[in-house]
Motif scaffolding. Sequence first.
Motif, PDB file in Angstrom:
ATOM      1  N   UNK A  82       1.925  -3.787  -2.602  1.00 24.61           N
ATOM      2  CA  UNK A  82       1.683  -3.510  -2.065  1.00 24.61           C
ATOM      3  C   UNK A  82       2.795  -5.077  -0.579  1.00 24.61           C
ATOM      4  N   UNK A  83       1.065  -5.494  -0.747  1.00 25.18           N
ATOM      5  CA  UNK A  83       1.264  -6.356   0.045  1.00 25.18           C
ATOM      6  C   UNK A  83       3.083  -7.741  -0.299  1.00 25.18           C
ATOM      7  N   UNK A  84       3.059  -7.675  -1.663  1.00 27.00           N
ATOM      8  CA  UNK A  84       3.981  -8.857  -2.388  1.00 27.00           C
ATOM      9  C   UNK A  84       5.631  -7.977  -1.593  1.00 27.00           C
ATOM     10  N   UNK A  85       5.303  -6.639  -1.847  1.00 27.71           N
ATOM     11  CA  UNK A  85       6.825  -6.352  -1.137  1.00 27.71           C
ATOM     12  C   UNK A  85       7.263  -6.139  -0.010  1.00 27.71           C
ATOM     13  N   UNK A  88       8.274  -9.887   0.785  1.00 27.40           N
ATOM     14  CA  UNK A  88       9.943 -10.220   0.264  1.00 27.40           C
ATOM     15  C   UNK A  88      11.005  -9.727   1.067  1.00 27.40           C
ATOM     16  N   UNK A  89      10.402  -8.863   1.814  1.00 20.14           N
ATOM     17  CA  UNK A  89      10.805  -8.165   3.191  1.00 20.14           C
ATOM     18  C   UNK A  89      10.977  -8.544   3.923  1.00 20.14           C
ATOM     19  N   UNK A  90      10.006  -9.152   4.343  1.00 17.34           N
ATOM     20  CA  UNK A  90       9.838 -10.179   5.542  1.00 17.34           C
ATOM     21  C   UNK A  90      10.899 -12.045   5.714  1.00 17.34           C
ATOM     22  N   UNK A  91      10.546 -12.168   4.069  1.00 21.51           N
ATOM     23  CA  UNK A  91      11.452 -13.391   3.831  1.00 21.51           C
ATOM     24  C   UNK A  91      12.950 -12.380   3.916  1.00 21.51           C
ATOM     25  N   UNK A 117       3.045   0.923   3.598  1.00 28.27           N
ATOM     26  CA  UNK A 117       2.280  -0.103   4.439  1.00 28.27           C
ATOM     27  C   UNK A 117       1.884   0.694   5.669  1.00 28.27           C
ATOM     28  N   UNK A 118       2.271   1.760   5.803  1.00 26.56           N
ATOM     29  CA  UNK A 118       1.610   3.081   7.016  1.00 26.56           C
ATOM     30  C   UNK A 118       0.874   3.636   5.178  1.00 26.56           C
ATOM     31  N   UNK A 119       0.564   4.227   5.506  1.00 26.87           N
ATOM     32  CA  UNK A 119       0.453   4.978   3.703  1.00 26.87           C
ATOM     33  C   UNK A 119      -0.519   4.106   4.226  1.00 26.87           C
ATOM     34  N   UNK A 120      -1.227   2.845   3.511  1.00 28.49           N
ATOM     35  CA  UNK A 120      -2.210   2.082   3.052  1.00 28.49           C
ATOM     36  C   UNK A 120      -2.715   1.945   4.318  1.00 28.49           C
TER      37      UNK A 120
END
Length: 135
Positions: A82-85, A88-91, A117-120
């Motif tokens: 989740x963090x990796x995705x 990448x999205x933020x970059x 992220x929300x679900x987590x």
Amino acid sequence: MNIDKFKTDHVAILSGIQRLRDLTQMGVAASDEIATALVKFSTTIRLHLAAEDKFLYPSLEKSQDPQVVALSRRFENEMADIASRFMTFARNWNLGAKIAADFDGFRRAANLTLKPVWDRMQQENREFYPRIEAS
């Protein structure tokens, strides 16, 4: 274990997601504002993840409760993807011009990235944090 800071971070992260949703509803005209909010939001997430990696997970690894150790390991492992995705999205969408050039692509990417992220955050609030506090 006192996890108040982590809980406060969750409030900020959930608020950040809602802010991005609200700005996205404004359309392509809000692209610069979306990018600014995303950069700020990604800083919050990076700091939260760093604190988890440096303090939370190592502390839980030392727990005398094997269920807490197992739960901590599971949550840590699941969070990596989740963090990796998210990073990448933020970059990929850190500039208003990038967002404006492909607003529909940004919206699709945001939906695919921010929902997990929300679900987590919700899962940690429901399952993980209460278990930590109970131990």
